[in-house]
Design an enzyme around this catalytic site. Structure first.
Site, PDB file in Angstrom:
ATOM      1  N   SER A 198      39.190  41.913  40.916  1.00  0.00           N
ATOM      2  CA  SER A 198      40.316  41.018  40.901  1.00  0.00           C
ATOM      3  C   SER A 198      41.256  41.169  39.711  1.00  0.00           C
ATOM      4  O   SER A 198      42.404  40.731  39.781  1.00  0.00           O
ATOM      5  CB  SER A 198      39.799  39.588  40.941  1.00  0.00           C
ATOM      6  OG  SER A 198      39.186  39.231  39.721  1.00  0.00           O
ATOM      7  N   LYS A 243      45.032  37.493  31.742  1.00  0.00           N
ATOM      8  CA  LYS A 243      44.818  37.263  33.172  1.00  0.00           C
ATOM      9  C   LYS A 243      45.147  35.807  33.489  1.00  0.00           C
ATOM     10  O   LYS A 243      44.796  34.908  32.720  1.00  0.00           O
ATOM     11  CB  LYS A 243      43.354  37.578  33.506  1.00  0.00           C
ATOM     12  CG  LYS A 243      43.036  37.524  35.006  1.00  0.00           C
ATOM     13  CD  LYS A 243      41.581  37.925  35.275  1.00  0.00           C
ATOM     14  CE  LYS A 243      41.288  37.951  36.776  1.00  0.00           C
ATOM     15  NZ  LYS A 243      39.896  38.348  37.089  1.00  0.00           N
ATOM     16  N   SER A 280      34.892  42.596  38.920  1.00  0.00           N
ATOM     17  CA  SER A 280      36.342  42.416  38.765  1.00  0.00           C
ATOM     18  C   SER A 280      36.951  42.931  37.466  1.00  0.00           C
ATOM     19  O   SER A 280      38.167  42.952  37.326  1.00  0.00           O
ATOM     20  CB  SER A 280      36.695  40.933  38.896  1.00  0.00           C
ATOM     21  OG  SER A 280      36.706  40.554  40.247  1.00  0.00           O
TER      22      SER A 280
END
Lengths: 95, 504
Positions: free
Chosen positions: B168, B78, B192
């Site tokens: 997210s 990420k 998330s």
């Protein structure tokens, strides 16, 4: 509680975010939607409740007060938008 | 070698050890898949040369009979994790050209254990969002489509009605589901990891606060942020978490506790465990499909010998509003560092304050600005007690709810992961921001109380889209979640995406 246009501008300045006059009404309605949503908390009885400071009980770790890092000035300024002689450059702040 | 990408992390690890294929072949198959999947926009930076170089070194180590627990396994990272010498942006324009001179602790542990990096994955800007639509690099499309919806790729662009992968960690979830990496790192502040995992038929675990170091992870809300993996299976998530977790002297909130062999918990019997079903999660107007799935989960755990008990978590409904005070407050403080001085974007101004204001106006997207402003407001003089202090008191009550049920002998809690399946890109953007926030209604309590939570795929809705169940555990008892998650996985089956329509 809800915010008016003047408060939106004041908060934007506190947050150091430039907001144009055209943008204020939309932001105002969005912020008020969020504030209306969080308003529910006022119905909770919090008398005598300690505010949370740490999510899990944990003793703060201590370490020796010694230098463990440093001498990496090139790395520190490598991403600076403006620098000179290992200093960060900013607009003049003192007349 | 496209079949290599459909292996699970565990299968790939075992295949490498058995010399069925090389790390280089495994990396190349993934590099090719990533290149063919650009229409999904899961990666914001591809690092194929880096991956192949790391894979060659893994092959050397494997040939010598050495190699760590993740040796030669290609992962996606990420874009919230700082990677030394590799651009890290948090998917914000304010960090668009930031090249960290350091490596996050979590990612450094993955490389220590032999993993291979395929690139950096898309996410909502500064991890603020539930659909990956706030990214400065644009939205991610889920590898799932509504059956019957005419969604396809033309000239490298998606036409039709693509769905969000959640957020997210939308890039992480989409990449794992689309076989663009064997597993991915992710972070979870309000849901998330778990919400995108549920939307994409993948497994995501947010470990206990303090389990993984936050050092080198771009900060959003420091008392809530926690790193964790998204994987194809419960076992894969367990393998990943063992490498990601552990004490780090550079993060004073990281727990100095030994890291168990989480994989060993997969398949462990759950007979006699007490599973709580919180009645407050049965929201008014709860989607009947979600309710039915929850009932199935109860039946599966019962069949495996667990004891089901109804429990009460009376402050559940206040978790989301309290979160939308605490998280913006912490975000406004954390994001104060983006001032155009030491790194990141700078927009010149007539004086330094003007420079700050113009820089932040240009560098932050709408959702980030909203949250920074809400945070500044609730922390400002005259409002602090009414908002922030009250929210932190409510947080104490939320945590007490969980402590009470755990003290009554409950080992874990079963809930739905999300109130619905995935939705279309753009569908929820017109509504007010609160509409989007409601996605995290089942997950956010877990962050507020610092507990571990895992989302495991459990079925498909009537449209044919994945739905997940969530298990919430006692602090630092991720092992129980892996054991219970494995029961759900075994009962529900897996939900891999079969049709690689995005390859055009």
């Amino acid at each position: 509680m809800s915010v008016d246009a003047a408060t939106v501008k004041r908060v934007a300045h506190l947050a150091r975010i430039a907001v144009s006059d055209e943008d204020v009404p939309k932001l105002q309605s969005e912020l008020n939607a969020i504030l209306a949503f969080v308003e529910q908390l006022s119905e909770v009885n919090v008398d005598g409740v300690e505010p949370m400071t740490s999510v899990l009980p944990m003793a703060m770790k201590k370490r020796q007060d010694v230098v463990t890092d440093g001498e990496i000035v090139e790395k520190i300024i490598a991403n600076a938008p403006a620098s000179q002689d290992n200093y960060f450059l900013v607009p003049k702040v003192i007349e | 070698m496209s079949e290599l990408i459909t292996l699970t992390l565990a299968e790939a690890r075992d295949g490498l050890k058995a010399k069925k294929f090389s790390a280089r072949e495994l990396a190349q198959a993934h590099v090719d898949a990533v290149e063919k999947a650009r229409a999904l926009n899961a990666y914001v930076l591809e690092t194929p040369d880096h991956a192949l170089k790391q894979a060659s070194r893994s092959d050397e180590r494997l040939a010598r009979g050495e190699g760590g627990p993740l040796e030669g396994l290609p992962l996606g990272i990420k874009d919230l994790f700082a990677t030394e010498g590799v651009r890290t942006t948090a998917c914000s324009n304010i960090l668009r050209d930031f090249i960290p001179p350091y490596e996050s602790t979590v990612s450094s542990q993955l490389w220590r254990d032999g993993a291979v990096m395929l690139g950096k994955l898309n996410n909502d800007e500064f991890a603020m969002g539930s659909s990956n639509e706030t990214s400065a690099f644009g939205p991610v499309a889920s590898p799932w489509r509504r059956p019957g919806a005419n969604t396809y790729v033309e000239n490298g662009k998606i036409v039709g009605e693509p769905l969000v992968p959640g957020g997210s960690s939308g890039g992480s979830a989409a990449a794992v589901a689309a076989h663009l990496c064997l597993a991915a790192t992710a972070t979870d502040t309000g849901g998330s990891i778990r919400q995108p995992a549920a939307f994409t038929g993948t497994v995501g675990i947010k470990p206990t606060y303090g389990r993984c170091s936050r050092w080198g992870v771009v900060a959003f809300a420091s008392s809530l942020d926690q790193a964790g993996p998204i994987g194809k299976t419960v076992r894969d998530a367990a393998i990943m978490l063992r490498s990601m977790a552990g004490h780090d002297p550079k993060d004073t909130t990281s727990a100095d506790l030994p890291v168990p062999d989480y994989e060993a918990a997969v398949g462990r019997p759950v007979k006699g465990m007490r599973i709580g079903i919180p009645k407050e999660y049965r929201l008014d107007g709860l989607n009947p499909e979600i309710d039915a799935l929850w009932e199935k989960g109860v039946a599966w755990l019962k069949d495996a010998g667990a004891e089901i008990v109804e429990i009460s978590l009376p402050h559940t409904k206040y978790a989301l509003p309290a979160y939308y005070i605490v998280a913006p407050a912490e975000c406004s403080s954390n994001l104060a560092r983006y001032d155009g001085v030491r790194y990141g974007l700078r927009v010149p101004g007539k004086d330094i304050v003007d420079m700050y204001e113009k820089t932040r106006a240009a560098g932050f997207g709408r959702e980030v600005k909203r949250r920074v402003m809400i945070g500044a407001y609730v922390l400002s003089a005259g409002y602090y007690d009414a908002y922030y202090l009250r929210a932190q008191k409510v947080r104490t009550l939320i945590k007490r709810d969980f402590e009470t049920v755990f003290d009554q002998g409950v080992h874990a809690i079963l809930t739905p992961a999300t109130p619905s399946a995935s939705f279309g890109i753009g569908e929820k953007l017109k509504a007010d921001p609160v509409e989007m926030y409601l996605n995290d209604v089942f997950t956010v309590t877990v962050n507020m109380a610092g507990l571990p939570g895992v989302a495991v795929p459990a079925g498909l809705d009537a449209q044919g889209l994945p739905l997940g169940l969530q298990l919430i555990g006692r602090p630092f008892d991720e092992e129980t979640l892996f054991s219970l998650g494995a029961v759900i996985e075994r009962s529900a089956g897996r939900f891999p995406v079969a049709d690689r329509w995005w390859e055009g």
